[in-house]
Design an enzyme around this catalytic site. Sequence first.
Site, short mmCIF file in Angstrom:
data_model
loop_
_atom_site.label_atom_id
_atom_site.label_comp_id
_atom_site.label_asym_id
_atom_site.label_seq_id
_atom_site.Cartn_x
_atom_site.Cartn_y
_atom_site.Cartn_z
N CYS A 1 13.20 53.69 53.95
CA CYS A 1 12.58 53.68 55.31
C CYS A 1 11.19 54.05 55.81
O CYS A 1 10.77 53.28 56.61
CB CYS A 1 12.93 55.48 56.01
SG CYS A 1 13.00 56.30 57.05
N GLY B 1 32.12 50.74 30.87
CA GLY B 1 32.66 52.05 30.78
C GLY B 1 33.22 53.19 30.11
O GLY B 1 33.34 54.24 30.47
N CYS C 1 13.30 55.61 61.59
CA CYS C 1 12.96 54.35 61.93
C CYS C 1 14.17 53.46 62.39
O CYS C 1 14.45 52.02 62.28
CB CYS C 1 13.21 53.80 59.91
SG CYS C 1 14.99 53.93 59.27
N CYS D 1 16.88 58.48 57.76
CA CYS D 1 17.68 58.08 55.79
C CYS D 1 17.09 59.12 54.44
O CYS D 1 16.20 59.84 54.61
CB CYS D 1 16.33 56.17 56.21
SG CYS D 1 16.67 55.35 56.80
N CYS E 1 18.78 56.50 62.19
CA CYS E 1 17.77 57.65 61.95
C CYS E 1 16.75 57.97 62.70
O CYS E 1 17.07 56.73 63.35
CB CYS E 1 16.84 56.52 60.62
SG CYS E 1 15.55 57.15 59.41
#
Lengths: 371, 288
Positions: free
Chosen positions: B271, B30, B243, B265, B240
């Site tokens: 997807c 970080g 899909c 998606c 979606c």
Amino acid sequence: MGYVAVKGGTVAIEASIKRLKYERLKSEEIIEINTIKYTMRAMVDQVISESSLYSPFLAALSIKQAEGSMEEAVFLMRAHRSTLPRLYYSQTVKSESMLMERRISASFKDIPGGQLLGPTYDYTHRLLDFDLTEENAEENEQWLQDYKKGLESIVVSDDVQYFPKVVNYLREEGLFEEYEADNTPPIDITKESIQFPASRSARLQVLTRGQTGAVTSLGYASLRGYGQVHPTVGEVRVGSLPIHIEHPNEMEQDAEDNFYIGDFKVTEVESFVPVTVKNDNNDDEMEFEIGYGICYGQNETKAIAMSILDQCLEHPESNFPTHDEEFVLLHIDSVESTGFISHLKLPHYVTFQSKLDSIRQIKKGVQEVEN
Amino acid sequence: MKTKTHFAFFDEGSKKEIRRAILKAVAIPGYQVPFASREMPIARGWGTGGLQITLSIIGKQDVLKVIDQGADESVNAVSIKKLVNETTGVELTERTQDASLIQSRHRIPEVPLSSDQILVLQVPMPEPLRDVEASEYVTKRLHSEDEYSGAWLMLFEQIMKYGKTATDADHPVYVNNRYVMAPSPIPRFDNPKMHQSEALILLGAGREKKIYAVPPYTDVESLAFEDYPFTVESFEGQHCHLCGETDVFMDELIDPDTGETIYQCNDTSYCMERLNKIGKAEVESSHA
């Protein structure tokens, strides 16, 4: 739908690049790289200065490729620079050893060595010269011959004449403070990222690579009132400086053994800036300080603006933005500023969707409270 | 004067410098390691930080995937892929599982990453405290003193103003309980994927000249209060339209025929794979 998630992005990009090439070629005119290199001197100088890569030929190539766009040309040069190994650091250059083309002082009429106007637009009238539309090689050659003939009567001296610095003359009079030479090795901002507070060597490097327009604008802002530096130009010099490097493998280094690897043209400026200082009795006193500017090529406005900003950043206590080193140094780079501004053209669908969600949730919350 | 580009564009000295910065970043999760960001053949702010990491760690055996806004085919992803491929000749893929190196702008793929993968995120604004403190000099000191009240105050003020936290993408995270980090502008939806990630996550900010990292199996916690917990973007009740998936980050589209809002998606390769699977299942069942 937009230009992101559609299959066929590759085809579209290729077509776009082809179209770009078409725009450059469609008139069927071809400009030679040498034509740019020798006739677009100001542009070439600006590109080598902002890209910090001293190669007039590559600068001319990049200008051709970028169709004259300065930000693109600098971008190309900087990217190319990233592929070049950096093998040596040069020896410190003494700018007194400059082979002078032009040297003026706005502070004194009689500077030791005299003023040398050299090539400059300063005293031309900016009237369009329609004769240029009918320029031809024979006339150019004739003009050149006449010009050279005019110079024949001048006796060439066997000695190389070096010009002393104007400021040295003033130092002898005690108007400028004498400083010990600071021989700390400069940091290389292209190999280390700049940290704040920045050292003067880092500041000067960022300023000299800065975008000509940006450096000029911020220098101007300081002059106009958003800063506290209003200088008198002590000396502007344009000329070439020789570069030497040490023998890379010899243990014992002798200046005599250094290699001369060529010279490069620079513009160097020393500005005189009156500053108020407290003397021993806590009274205000006036004193002169120097603002320093130097850059590749002949870029006088930029070098003068740099000298103003150098002096601004030496005095960070002020509330003016031009005296804030983070403000100045982090925003004047051509590649960084144009890159980030232009990234706004990239799709932001995901972040926008996220922001949309956040705004909707808040609005929903407000309505619930009202109900 | 024709020159051929070196493997992975950079000279070896530059790569070495960048790899050193990466090693330091991995060692201090970080923490933003300053590095001498090189100018790239693509523009600053278009992914030069990620690209510099990719080019300095990529080897000939790597398989590369590049995503922009969830899509492999988006213009910038295509352009970056092309550059890396032209200078290295590495294999390219769109399947997340097949990639050893994934460079991404704004998304972490929906398919969970594994320990032999590296995710490189492009970061425009690496400083999580920039909104509350303009000076780099000051923010660096705040990080060193673990002084993050500015970030907490920002969330608190949002609660006071709007009744809830109102961050969008790039919601700040605590890494390894020490440094607050900008996770790059990934949606809040993707923040939890960083926590205890099996894959190494490297973040590169080219213009701001910082590299930082989330090493594998590191704690990553999104900043939030106990009574105002962290929430992700809501796609509740949506699926979606291609899909049928529900638990993914979705793009909101307008159906050109009906004018209704439909969802799709955002991760296009995910997807596509689901669609292929569904298609295959249908074909198989019809044969039976």
